[in-house]
Design an enzyme around this catalytic site. Sequence first.
Site, short mmCIF file in Angstrom:
data_model
loop_
_atom_site.label_atom_id
_atom_site.label_comp_id
_atom_site.label_asym_id
_atom_site.label_seq_id
_atom_site.Cartn_x
_atom_site.Cartn_y
_atom_site.Cartn_z
N GLU A 38 0.82 -1.23 0.00
CA GLU A 38 0.00 0.00 0.00
C GLU A 38 0.85 1.27 0.00
O GLU A 38 0.35 2.34 -0.36
CB GLU A 38 -0.96 0.03 1.20
CG GLU A 38 -2.12 -0.95 1.10
CD GLU A 38 -1.77 -2.31 1.68
OE1 GLU A 38 -0.55 -2.64 1.80
OE2 GLU A 38 -2.70 -3.06 2.01
N HIS A 40 3.56 1.77 -1.92
CA HIS A 40 3.70 2.04 -3.35
C HIS A 40 2.35 2.47 -3.93
O HIS A 40 2.27 3.38 -4.75
CB HIS A 40 4.14 0.77 -4.10
CG HIS A 40 5.43 0.18 -3.65
ND1 HIS A 40 5.51 -0.98 -2.90
CD2 HIS A 40 6.71 0.57 -3.85
CE1 HIS A 40 6.78 -1.28 -2.68
NE2 HIS A 40 7.53 -0.35 -3.23
N ILE A 179 3.35 5.23 4.65
CA ILE A 179 2.19 4.38 4.94
C ILE A 179 2.66 3.27 5.88
O ILE A 179 3.70 2.64 5.64
CB ILE A 179 1.60 3.78 3.64
CG1 ILE A 179 1.23 4.89 2.65
CG2 ILE A 179 0.41 2.88 3.94
CD1 ILE A 179 0.13 5.83 3.09
N SER A 188 7.13 -2.02 4.06
CA SER A 188 8.35 -2.17 3.28
C SER A 188 8.36 -3.56 2.66
O SER A 188 7.92 -4.52 3.30
CB SER A 188 9.57 -2.01 4.19
OG SER A 188 10.72 -2.48 3.53
P1 AMP Z 1 11.02 0.65 -3.42
O1 AMP Z 1 10.22 -0.32 -4.21
O2 AMP Z 1 11.33 0.20 -2.04
O3 AMP Z 1 12.23 1.16 -4.18
O4 AMP Z 1 10.10 1.93 -3.21
C1 AMP Z 1 9.55 2.61 -4.31
C2 AMP Z 1 8.92 3.90 -3.83
O5 AMP Z 1 7.90 3.61 -2.89
C3 AMP Z 1 9.92 4.82 -3.12
O6 AMP Z 1 9.66 6.17 -3.50
C4 AMP Z 1 9.60 4.59 -1.67
O7 AMP Z 1 9.92 5.69 -0.84
C5 AMP Z 1 8.10 4.37 -1.73
N1 AMP Z 1 7.66 3.65 -0.52
C6 AMP Z 1 8.12 2.46 -0.07
N2 AMP Z 1 7.53 2.14 1.11
C7 AMP Z 1 6.67 3.16 1.40
C8 AMP Z 1 5.79 3.44 2.49
N3 AMP Z 1 5.65 2.60 3.51
N4 AMP Z 1 5.09 4.58 2.46
C9 AMP Z 1 5.22 5.46 1.42
N5 AMP Z 1 6.04 5.25 0.37
C10 AMP Z 1 6.77 4.13 0.36
#
Ligand code: AMP
Length: 284
Positions: A38, A40, A179, A188
């Site tokens: 959620e 993403h 989130i 994450s």
């Molecule tokens: P990642 O797939 O981990 O590289 O994340 C892709 C994007 O999603 C990045 O801009 C992250 O900061 C964002 N993102 C990952 N987890 C969260 C979260 N819990 N809340 C908001 N954005 C997130």
Amino acid sequence: MQQIQTVKTIAEVRKQIKEWRQQGLSIGFVPTMGYLHEGHGSLMEKAKEECDRVVASIFVNPMQFGANEDLDCYPRDLEADTRLCESIGVDLIFHPEVEEMYAEGFCSFVDMDGLTQELCGKSRPTHFRGVCTVVSKLFHIVMPDKAYFGQKDAQQLAVIRRMVKDLDMDIQIVGCPIIREEDGLAKSSRNTYLNPEERKAALILSQTIRLGEKLVGEGMRETKTLVEAMKENLSTEPLARIDYVEAVSMDSMQKVEKLEGEILVAMAVYIGKTRLIDNFMIRV
Ligand code: AMP
């Protein structure tokens, strides 16, 4: 509504973007490494609200992983990711192979001084060079009007904002709030590494963030006192090993002594072998 398309080549993305541009449509872009949740989803929803078409990339970028990091076991599930994107109304998923992004002989990089050496940059010295390089490439491929990044990776967001400014990229960077799971843990893709005992222990991160917010809310302005209180709280959890807890200026990522102006309080903590991050922002 148009059906979601998934493409693997740069040429296919460019063809679709050109068509949309000819129709005068605006484009929002959400770069991700997949195994979507959620967090993403919230970025994609925001993009959907603000732009005519939304592109998401799903690419586990080897360049941003250090030698002993989790590249090989990073979780992947394209089917579930596609369903999530579809449910939100994402129009195009770009899911390239490594060879498509890094052709043989690849040797050009985007790097940055200062901002990238602090916080996560200390234990992950090549990480942000990988992030800046891949995000620049993705920006050149998708050429979005707006790109969406989570505050969860606050240093990454600051680095991307700086890069876009310094290199005159005509893209508006939109930061989106963290989130969390119902119990507070920041969502994450890496949470999947945690066993049930570690999952419980991981709550110490969000608890410590709340403690920090409370102390600042009550008027604490000395960085040293705040960081000590947060570290002490983290140390009550036997499975937690602190990488860092720091307060830095939001634009420069340099340490501050006083909690004044726009400050980021950020932490990275190992729970078992899993390195988790969390943070909060202060505006005083
Ligand atoms: P990642 O797939 O981990 O590289 O994340 C892709 C994007 O999603 C990045 O801009 C992250 O900061 C964002 N993102 C990952 N987890 C969260 C979260 N819990 N809340 C908001 N954005 C997130």
